[in-house]
Motif scaffolding. Structure first.
Motif, PDB file in Angstrom:
ATOM      1  N   THR A 121       3.414  -5.883  -6.047  1.00  0.00           N
ATOM      2  CA  THR A 121       3.647  -7.196  -6.649  1.00  0.00           C
ATOM      3  C   THR A 121       2.632  -7.455  -7.763  1.00  0.00           C
ATOM      4  O   THR A 121       1.638  -6.766  -7.895  1.00  0.00           O
ATOM      5  CB  THR A 121       3.534  -8.317  -5.599  1.00  0.00           C
ATOM      6  OG1 THR A 121       2.214  -8.263  -5.041  1.00  0.00           O
ATOM      7  CG2 THR A 121       4.553  -8.159  -4.493  1.00  0.00           C
ATOM      8  N   GLY A 122       2.920  -8.499  -8.540  1.00  0.00           N
ATOM      9  CA  GLY A 122       1.953  -8.961  -9.537  1.00  0.00           C
ATOM     10  C   GLY A 122       2.106  -8.293 -10.889  1.00  0.00           C
ATOM     11  O   GLY A 122       3.217  -8.110 -11.383  1.00  0.00           O
ATOM     12  N   SER A 123       0.985  -7.914 -11.426  1.00  0.00           N
ATOM     13  CA  SER A 123       0.883  -7.426 -12.801  1.00  0.00           C
ATOM     14  C   SER A 123       1.811  -6.247 -13.080  1.00  0.00           C
ATOM     15  O   SER A 123       2.064  -5.416 -12.211  1.00  0.00           O
ATOM     16  CB  SER A 123      -0.569  -7.028 -13.047  1.00  0.00           C
ATOM     17  OG  SER A 123      -0.686  -6.130 -14.121  1.00  0.00           O
ATOM     18  N   SER A 124       2.248  -6.150 -14.346  1.00  0.00           N
ATOM     19  CA  SER A 124       3.174  -5.084 -14.767  1.00  0.00           C
ATOM     20  C   SER A 124       2.468  -3.760 -15.013  1.00  0.00           C
ATOM     21  O   SER A 124       3.112  -2.777 -15.371  1.00  0.00           O
ATOM     22  CB  SER A 124       3.876  -5.510 -16.054  1.00  0.00           C
ATOM     23  OG  SER A 124       2.933  -5.626 -17.112  1.00  0.00           O
ATOM     24  N   ARG A 125       1.172  -3.701 -14.808  1.00  0.00           N
ATOM     25  CA  ARG A 125       0.381  -2.528 -15.182  1.00  0.00           C
ATOM     26  C   ARG A 125       0.946  -1.222 -14.629  1.00  0.00           C
ATOM     27  O   ARG A 125       0.979  -0.980 -13.431  1.00  0.00           O
ATOM     28  CB  ARG A 125      -1.073  -2.724 -14.722  1.00  0.00           C
ATOM     29  CG  ARG A 125      -1.206  -2.959 -13.242  1.00  0.00           C
ATOM     30  CD  ARG A 125      -2.620  -3.376 -12.849  1.00  0.00           C
ATOM     31  NE  ARG A 125      -2.938  -4.725 -13.319  1.00  0.00           N
ATOM     32  CZ  ARG A 125      -4.026  -5.406 -12.957  1.00  0.00           C
ATOM     33  NH1 ARG A 125      -4.901  -4.870 -12.148  1.00  0.00           N
ATOM     34  NH2 ARG A 125      -4.239  -6.623 -13.411  1.00  0.00           N
ATOM     35  N   PHE A 130      10.052  -3.250  -2.714  1.00  0.00           N
ATOM     36  CA  PHE A 130       9.145  -3.060  -3.845  1.00  0.00           C
ATOM     37  C   PHE A 130       9.316  -4.202  -4.837  1.00  0.00           C
ATOM     38  O   PHE A 130      10.422  -4.718  -5.019  1.00  0.00           O
ATOM     39  CB  PHE A 130       9.462  -1.752  -4.573  1.00  0.00           C
ATOM     40  CG  PHE A 130       9.158  -0.523  -3.780  1.00  0.00           C
ATOM     41  CD1 PHE A 130       7.889   0.028  -3.800  1.00  0.00           C
ATOM     42  CD2 PHE A 130      10.135   0.077  -2.996  1.00  0.00           C
ATOM     43  CE1 PHE A 130       7.594   1.168  -3.062  1.00  0.00           C
ATOM     44  CE2 PHE A 130       9.857   1.208  -2.252  1.00  0.00           C
ATOM     45  CZ  PHE A 130       8.580   1.749  -2.273  1.00  0.00           C
ATOM     46  N   ASP A 181       9.898  -5.539  -8.486  1.00  0.00           N
ATOM     47  CA  ASP A 181      10.814  -4.962  -9.475  1.00  0.00           C
ATOM     48  C   ASP A 181      10.108  -4.140 -10.554  1.00  0.00           C
ATOM     49  O   ASP A 181      10.557  -3.048 -10.898  1.00  0.00           O
ATOM     50  CB  ASP A 181      11.608  -6.076 -10.166  1.00  0.00           C
ATOM     51  CG  ASP A 181      12.592  -6.746  -9.233  1.00  0.00           C
ATOM     52  OD1 ASP A 181      13.023  -6.107  -8.259  1.00  0.00           O
ATOM     53  OD2 ASP A 181      12.939  -7.920  -9.478  1.00  0.00           O
ATOM     54  N   ILE A 182       9.049  -4.707 -11.132  1.00  0.00           N
ATOM     55  CA  ILE A 182       8.424  -4.015 -12.269  1.00  0.00           C
ATOM     56  C   ILE A 182       7.771  -2.726 -11.786  1.00  0.00           C
ATOM     57  O   ILE A 182       7.886  -1.679 -12.409  1.00  0.00           O
ATOM     58  CB  ILE A 182       7.396  -4.907 -12.995  1.00  0.00           C
ATOM     59  CG1 ILE A 182       8.048  -6.199 -13.484  1.00  0.00           C
ATOM     60  CG2 ILE A 182       6.781  -4.154 -14.177  1.00  0.00           C
ATOM     61  CD1 ILE A 182       7.083  -7.168 -14.165  1.00  0.00           C
ATOM     62  N   ASN A 200       8.535   1.035 -13.079  1.00  0.00           N
ATOM     63  CA  ASN A 200       7.472   1.902 -13.596  1.00  0.00           C
ATOM     64  C   ASN A 200       7.419   3.216 -12.831  1.00  0.00           C
ATOM     65  O   ASN A 200       7.230   4.291 -13.405  1.00  0.00           O
ATOM     66  CB  ASN A 200       6.115   1.209 -13.488  1.00  0.00           C
ATOM     67  CG  ASN A 200       5.961   0.063 -14.476  1.00  0.00           C
ATOM     68  OD1 ASN A 200       6.696  -0.026 -15.451  1.00  0.00           O
ATOM     69  ND2 ASN A 200       5.006  -0.814 -14.220  1.00  0.00           N
TER      70      ASN A 200
END
Lengths: 195, 465
Positions: free
Chosen positions: A73-77, A97, A99-100, A104
């Motif tokens: 979760t959280g940042s797209s890093r 999971f 999504d981003i 990735n």
């Protein structure tokens, strides 16, 4: 991208839910401009605690992460995916999971395998009982096997094919460049530009 | 059957659809910052590819930049190298960049809207999860990873599976003293950090209609904290009034044509959502997080929860772990929790209306004892506007620090961090372990609660001053 067909390896149970990408790779590591070398930063804050599961030598060399629900979760890093891969993980198994993170992972050939929470817990318990047990993640058959578990997982045909061939999206998209150009010709003139 | 706002925007950007494959979507605006782009530009360089549409791409320096002594070189050599890499990449590939100290510089999600680049019906992406902010305009805006940044730079498109849709309808009016931030914290607490996974949320209802554009941006900004792919609000007269006259917005007949199109974007009356959630605005009070994810939030007037009260063993374990990390005891009134630091800023709450709201609380009052208060405008333009109104003087007279624009303590990639064990009331968006500095403890709050907390030194609503 490295192709993924089938992988067999030992696993680490990470019994935490909502593992955010700030934990997977803390922001200090995001200042690097390279794509490699992030393994040392994987869970680096949690690894300062000796009792953290990745510090347990019985799990050394494991290549499958058995995570709690809502992983990533959280940042797209994308650095989170690079860190997991650089550390040696080939697949992460979780009940859900973010999504981003999932996008990735699929873009880099780290396989995010979604299984029911009870199945993930069974796998975690089995690995805790016997850390040497091997688990197979079979993308061709869309199946996880091992530790007494046989579980099918879902992944659409196109993504599966792309992963098994190790193809990157840019190359696939540029096959349709004429369609992109055609679309651009029909965009309204009032849309903003940056220059 | 009718279509939702999200479906209309999606359909209008479909370059290619093929059975079994992701849709190929055209991207109208690509926002870039220094942290998630260097590896993408490097990949372009290695492949010998140009940026396809530099005229639809814009970059700013935000995550790493210091908020004091900004005329000096960046002290941290790693941060400096990353910022320097962005400058070189933008120069090499012809991308417009707002560097530190430029009047246009600021947090990427403040810069887009203030220029008028974020408009209804557009597709907007950025290598940053808070790209959902721009959904406030009725744009489809979402965060992407670095490989996707490379993909958009190279092709101006993105292959995407169509997400599901979720309606979050907020009926009634927000009570006095309850803000957009309280509303989104309450929504995330209700649906959970994964509640929006795989969905685009459309925020609807009277309370959403009643929000300003900046309030809508605060709500959409935190859609990602509920796990949603994006958050959107249908454009209306509030949207058009905000946009009219901005630098990058059409004028004359082109403006009329744009507005006529924008008015068609609202979800059709017979459109169906995959999920619907209804919230009663009148029941809301100021909210604050007590734990280590944004879903662990509660009314400020309540108690630190007891882990045993949660239904699932996983939620109990998560709550227990959070209380341990946060150094909190179950049953403690949240208003008894003392803080060391107050941070007012970020892409969630670093806009002019946020600073005005905080200043209104602080005006004529004093910050408590040794509480450190950082006020960080979201952009240099917000900074200039705030100074023109004298807000900087209000903050400084109260004992707060007035800083330059950037992401700052939201994620502590610059020198603004919490020390281990320090506790903050923060108007930012994430209370993850170590988010604001290793060992730091974060309580997410509205600008008003942040300001009131600065005055008392413990979590406080303005109504209780």
């Amino acid at each position: 991208m490295e192709a993924f067909t089938i992988h067999t390896g030992r696993a680490v149970p990470l019994r935490r839910s909502d593992v955010d990408t700030d934990q997977i790779i803390p922001s200090d590591w995001l200042k690097r401009i390279e794509r490699t070398g992030f393994g040392a930063g994987l869970f680096s804050q949690w690894r300062t605690d000796e009792s953290f599961v990745l510090n347990n030598p019985v799990y050394a060399g494991a290549s499958i992460l058995l995570a709690g629900p809502d992983f990533g979760t959280g940042s797209s890093r994308e650095h989170a995916v690079w860190a997991l891969q650089d550390y040696g993980f080939r697949a992460v198994i979780s009940a859900r999971f973010a999504d981003i993170f999932r996008g990735n992972a699929l873009g880099n050939g780290l396989l995010p395998v979604q299984l029911p929470a009870a199945t993930v817990e069974n796998l975690q318990s089995a690995v805790e009982r016997d850390p040497t047990v091997e688990i197979t993640v079979d993308l061709a058959a869309r199946e996880v096997r091992g530790a007494g578990v046989v579980a099918a997982f879902e992944l659409d045909d196109f993504t599966r094919w792309r992963l098994m061939e190790g193809l990157d999206d840019v190359g696939l998209t540029l096959r349709h460049e004429e369609m992109i150009t055609g679309f651009e010709g029909a965009r309204p003139a009032w849309l903003p530009t940056t220059v | 059957m009718g279509r939702t706002l999200a479906e209309k925007v999606w359909d209008a950007h479909m370059v290619r659809r093929a059975e079994g494959e992701p849709d190929l979507l055209y991207i109208d605006l690509h926002l870039v910052h220094e942290v998630t782009s260097p590896q993408a530009f490097e990949a372009l360089r290695l492949a010998g590819r140009p940026v396809r549409r530099p005229d639809l791409t814009i970059a700013t320096e935000d995550h790493n930049v210091p908020t004091t002594d900004t005329l000096l070189p960046i002290a941290d050599p790693v941060s400096a190298a990353q910022v320097e890499a962005l400058r070189k990449n933008c120069a090499d590939f012809g991308v417009k960049l707002f560097p530190m100290n430029d009047p246009g510089q600021g947090i990427v999600h403040v810069v887009g809207p203030q220029l008028g680049l974020s408009q209804p019906g557009m597709t907007i992406v950025c290598g940053d999860s808070h790209t959902s902010t721009h959904g406030a305009f009725g744009a489809l805006a979402f965060g992407i990873g670095t490989s996707q940044v490379e993909h958009v730079l190279a092709t101006q498109t993105l292959p995407q599976r169509r997400p599901k849709t979720m309606a979050v309808t907020v009926e009634g009016d927000l009570p006095v003293g309850v803000t957009a931030k309280d509303l989104i914290l309450a929504i995330i607490a209700k649906i959970g950090t994964g509640g929006g996974a795989g969905h685009i949320i459309e925020y609807r209802g009277a309370a959403i209609r009643g929000l300003s554009m900046e309030g809508r941006m605060t709500v959409c900004n935190m859609s990602i904290e509920a796990g949603a792919r994006a958050g959107m609000v249908a454009p209306d007269d509030t949207t058009f009034e905000y946009l009219a006259g901005r630098e990058r917005v059409a004028t004359g007949p082109a403006w009329d044509e744009a507005v006529a199109y924008w008015r068609t974007l609202a979800s059709d009356p017979d459109a169906e959502f995959d999920h619907e959630v209804v919230i009663d605005a009148a029941s809301l009070t100021p909210y604050v997080t007590w734990g280590t994810n944004p879903g662990q939030a509660a009314p400020l007037g309540s108690l630190v929860p007891t882990p045993g009260d949660y239904a699932s063993p996983a939620a109990q374990a998560s709550a227990q772990r959070a209380l341990t990390y946060m150094g909190l005891t179950a049953g403690t009134p949240l208003t008894d929790v003392a803080v060391d630091t107050v941070f007012i800023g970020s892409c969630t709450n670093g806009r002019l209306s946020d600073l005005r709201a905080a200043a209104d609380v602080l005006r004529g009052r004093q910050v408590a004892g040794d509480v450190r208060v950082l006020v960080v405008p979201g952009s240099m333009q917000v900074k200039a506007q705030a100074e023109a109104e004298g807000l900087d003087q209000v903050f400084e007279a109260a004992g707060a620090q007035w800083r330059s624009a950037g992401c700052s303590m939201c994620l502590g990639m610059n020198p603004d961090t919490l020390a281990p064990g320090e506790r903050s009331a923060s108007t930012s968006n994430r209370n993850f372990e170590g988010r604001q500095g290793q060992g730091g403890r974060t309580h997410l709050v509205s600008p008003q609660v942040a300001a009131a907390t600065a005055i008392t030194g413990r979590l406080t609503a303005p109504a209780d001053l």
